[in-house]
Design an enzyme around this catalytic site. Structure first.
Site, PDB file in Angstrom:
ATOM      1  N   GLU A   9     -62.662 107.556  82.623  1.00 57.28           N
ATOM      2  CA  GLU A   9     -62.812 108.997  82.787  1.00 57.28           C
ATOM      3  C   GLU A   9     -64.019 109.332  83.658  1.00 57.28           C
ATOM      4  O   GLU A   9     -65.077 108.728  83.505  1.00 57.28           O
ATOM      5  CB  GLU A   9     -63.013 109.587  81.392  1.00 57.28           C
ATOM      6  CG  GLU A   9     -63.009 111.080  81.289  1.00 57.28           C
ATOM      7  CD  GLU A   9     -63.259 111.518  79.842  1.00 57.28           C
ATOM      8  OE1 GLU A   9     -62.287 111.760  79.107  1.00 57.28           O
ATOM      9  OE2 GLU A   9     -64.443 111.600  79.446  1.00 57.28           O
ATOM     10  N   TYR A  65     -62.553 117.416  86.535  1.00 59.18           N
ATOM     11  CA  TYR A  65     -62.364 116.324  85.575  1.00 59.18           C
ATOM     12  C   TYR A  65     -61.212 115.455  86.049  1.00 59.18           C
ATOM     13  O   TYR A  65     -60.169 115.971  86.485  1.00 59.18           O
ATOM     14  CB  TYR A  65     -62.024 116.903  84.191  1.00 59.18           C
ATOM     15  CG  TYR A  65     -61.561 115.861  83.189  1.00 59.18           C
ATOM     16  CD1 TYR A  65     -62.441 115.316  82.261  1.00 59.18           C
ATOM     17  CD2 TYR A  65     -60.236 115.401  83.183  1.00 59.18           C
ATOM     18  CE1 TYR A  65     -62.024 114.351  81.366  1.00 59.18           C
ATOM     19  CE2 TYR A  65     -59.812 114.427  82.289  1.00 59.18           C
ATOM     20  CZ  TYR A  65     -60.711 113.903  81.384  1.00 59.18           C
ATOM     21  OH  TYR A  65     -60.292 112.943  80.499  1.00 59.18           O
TER      22      TYR A  65
END
Lengths: 294, 393
Positions: free
Chosen positions: B196, B100
């Protein structure tokens, strides 16, 4: 006494020749604020209603010893205006402008932190020390001097509290609007620290709302520092659904944080009295001050 | 402004980040054509919310026929209220592990924060709760941006708690310097509140590829990103249903700050905090607020009229509570504005007005004479409007 501003404050208004800037400059002067200069790039050398206008804040500070700045410039230029006054050595910059991009505010805040200056706002109604100095847009007639310190994120709700307390005979040392944006200058904790050090402030009213965790951090500080003045807290947004911005850019519950309940719980644990209405604020403040309730 | 996955990935590509090859499809046939061109593909619903995988909005297919069938199915779905109007068809990645990487606002630190996690593919909040050691954060200097040594430290911090990556941590950290620098620079240039990559896929040959993308741009910075705003407006144009609350869409057109809720008491206030408190008072008195509508600092007759008309578009609204702090606006002006709006709009539902300001007594007298319920305090007003609307279903 008071915090941050008093009759010794020498105020420069950035954006003084604009529509909002000129209107509120006259309101501030009518209040008694010592507005010593205005700044409007390209209009230096003129004056407006007897207040000299300069091209830069540095020029204004050099010529007038201004030590507080009020920013009334449009959002696209406001962060730059904040940095300009901080760079010019102004001790406190009060930014009223709403709608400044977050990345701009992150940079402006980091810039101010590298100077000895402080920032209030943006997206705030300003600051008032009754009978001495007002910077911003808080209505003139509601403020009375007295023992209560007020600090709030909201504009009109803060005015309501000021007016309610004044009408009940409880005046203010200083009323501070910290603003409704997610990235701010002074927060609740910093302002509480100043009220702690102010001998005349005998109780503090905090006006918080959903979003972020500034209220929770202030509650932690109240507990850990042994802050011994009564705190009356008024939190709005209990009915706000998660994920929605409630008017203020910063009033949003995200990822489960920033709920009204979390703030109320933290402040209750820190010994604050929680008010649900303006009348409650007045009643609880009177009780905590030992003054007769209105 | 929230971008869809494919729109975010277009920006990722321009920023030099690796994304799987993909094609946008609005029809099953277009999805089949994408499969014919790209081979094994993932067909992914394009909706502005998370959790679409669990909802059945993603399918991996091997043939054009399967792509057509799955696209047909997904394009007829509604995911948490959002109808799927297009699917993104991209090369199905061989993934070795999921990481991530995100840039977002950290309000407490008053900075942007870069978050890297050695565990990806699920909500970062869930990782933070379950395996917090696998997450590392970096708050870069907003003027200088993140430096390579800071990014390496960020990577090693998180990877040191992920034994499966120990042997390749050095190589990963070095790749992450490149990816993170580009992602942060993209976030800054686009005024992103959130930028993101989740998951950031590590492929068997050691490449870092953005398998998904989330991008939300600060509305206050819209003036710097007209192209994005126009693209979003264009994409939504012509669609019967955008999935957005239709009342909120209408309010935005009217330039009003409005949030639609489920109740029956219309709420109008000036200032965000005061309006939120107005809703809280209604609830406290046993009513259910129908909306949040902040008319802003002043309270001109035109703004009051616009606001009243907006609130009453919702047929569930049985009456309206108007709560105004007058400040430098005169109370009689506010009253005249409300009365004019009521008459012009032929409003027959109960209105309760609470206001302060100069000449407020005169304002209250005018309201009373016009058959509108005046109140001196917000508490009293909340009580009155709830009484007037509670049983009027």
């Amino acid at each position: 006494m008071s915090i941050l501003v008093d009759r010794g404050s020498r105020v420069v208004i950035q954006g003084m020749t604009g529509r909002e800037g000129s209107f509120h400059t006259e309101q501030m002067r009518a209040f008694g604020t010592n507005v010593v200069a205005g700044v409007s790039p390209g209009k230096g050398g003129n004056d407006q209603n007897g207040v000299p206008v300069f091209d830069t804040v540095a020029d204004a500070v050099e010529a007038t010893d201004a030590n507080v700045a009020g920013v009334f410039v449009p959002p696209a230029f406001a962060a730059d205006a904040i940095m300009e006054s901080a760079a010019a050595g102004v001790a406190l910059t009060v930014c009223i402008t709403e709608g400044i991009p977050v990345h701009d505010m992150v940079r402006a805040r980091a810039f101010v932190d590298r100077t000895s200056g402080k920032l209030l706002g943006a997206n705030c109604p300003g600051i008032v020390t009754p009978r001495q100095c007002k910077i911003g847009i808080i209505p003139n007639h509601i403020n009375e001097p007295g023992p209560v310190g007020i600090v709030g994120r909201s504009g009109t709700l803060t005015y309501e509290v000021i007016q309610g307390l004044s009408q009940a005979g409880m005046g203010q040392t200083t009323s501070v609007g910290i603003g409704g944006d997610p990235v701010l200058g002074l927060g609740f904790t910093e302002v509480l620290q100043m009220f702690a050090a102010d001998g005349d402030t005998r109780a503090v009213v905090m006006i918080g709302e959903i979003g972020g965790s500034d209220e929770e951090r202030a509650a932690q500080w109240i507990e850990s520092s042994g802050f011994d003045k009564p705190v009356i807290a008024f939190i709005s947004g209990r009915t706000a659904p998660p994920g929605k911005r409630m008017g203020h850019a910063g009033a949003i519950i995200s990822g489960g944080t920033g709920t009204a309940q979390s703030k109320i719980d933290a402040l209750t644990a820190a010994g604050a009295a929680i008010a649900d209405t303006i009348e409650d604020v007045v009643r609880l403040t009177a009780a905590r001050l030992g003054a007769p309730a209105a | 402004m929230k971008l869809l996955e494919y729109q975010a990935k277009e920006r990722f590509t321009s920023a030099g980040l690796a994304v799987p090859a993909g094609r946008l499809a609005r029809t099953p046939d277009e999805a089949a054509a994408a499969a014919a061109e790209l081979g094994r593909i993932a067909v992914k619903a394009q909706v502005p919310i998370g959790g679409r995988g669990k909802a059945g909005g993603i399918a991996v297919v091997d043939t054009p026929d399967d792509a057509r069938r799955e696209a047909q199915r997904i394009l007829s779905m509604q995911i948490r209220g959002y109808p799927v109007r297009r699917v993104w068809c991209e090369t199905a990645l061989a993934i070795d592990s999921e990481l991530y990487l995100g840039v977002t606002l950290d309000r407490d630190q008053r900075r942007m924060v870069i978050i890297f996690s050695a565990a990806g593919g699920m909500e970062i909040e869930q990782v933070a709760a379950e395996t917090p050691d696998r997450i590392a954060k970096l708050w870069p200097d907003p003027f200088a941006g993140p430096q390579p040594f800071e990014i390496r430290r960020l990577a090693f911090d998180a990877l040191s708690h992920a034994p499966e990556h120990r042997e390749r941590a050095g190589k990963l950290a070095s790749s992450l310097v490149n990816v993170t620098t580009r992602l942060y620079s993209l976030a800054s240039s686009l005024d992103a509140l959130t930028c993101e990559i989740n998951p950031l896929a590590l492929t068997p040959d050691g490449l870092l590829v953005a398998a998904d993308g989330k991008l939300e741009i600060d509305e206050n910075a819209e003036y710097r990103h007209r192209d994005v705003a126009e693209e979003l407006a264009r994409e939504d144009a012509g669609a019967e249903v955008t999935g957005e609350d239709p009342f909120e869409v209408e309010a935005r057109k009217r330039g009003l700050t409005y949030v639609h809720l489920d109740g029956y008491v219309g709420c109008i206030g000036n200032g965000a905090g005061l309006t939120m408190n107005t809703l809280d008072l209604v609830k406290q008195h046993g009513g259910e607020p129908a909306d949040f509508l902040d008319i802003g600092g002043g309270a001109s007759a035109e703004r009051v009229r616009n606001a009243l008309e907006m609130v009453l578009l919702d047929p569930k609204v049985r009456g309206v509570f108007i709560n105004v702090f007058g400040g430098i606006t005169r109370g009689d002006e506010v009253a005249r504005g409300v009365i004019a709006a009521r008459d012009e709009l032929n409003i027959t539902k109960p209105l309760v007005v609470r206001m302060t300001g100069t000449r407020e007594e005169e304002g209250r007298r005018l309201l009373h004479e016009a058959g509108i319920v005046p109140a001196t305090s917000a508490t009293e007003a909340a009580d009155k409007i709830v009484q007037l609307t509670r049983d009027a279903a």
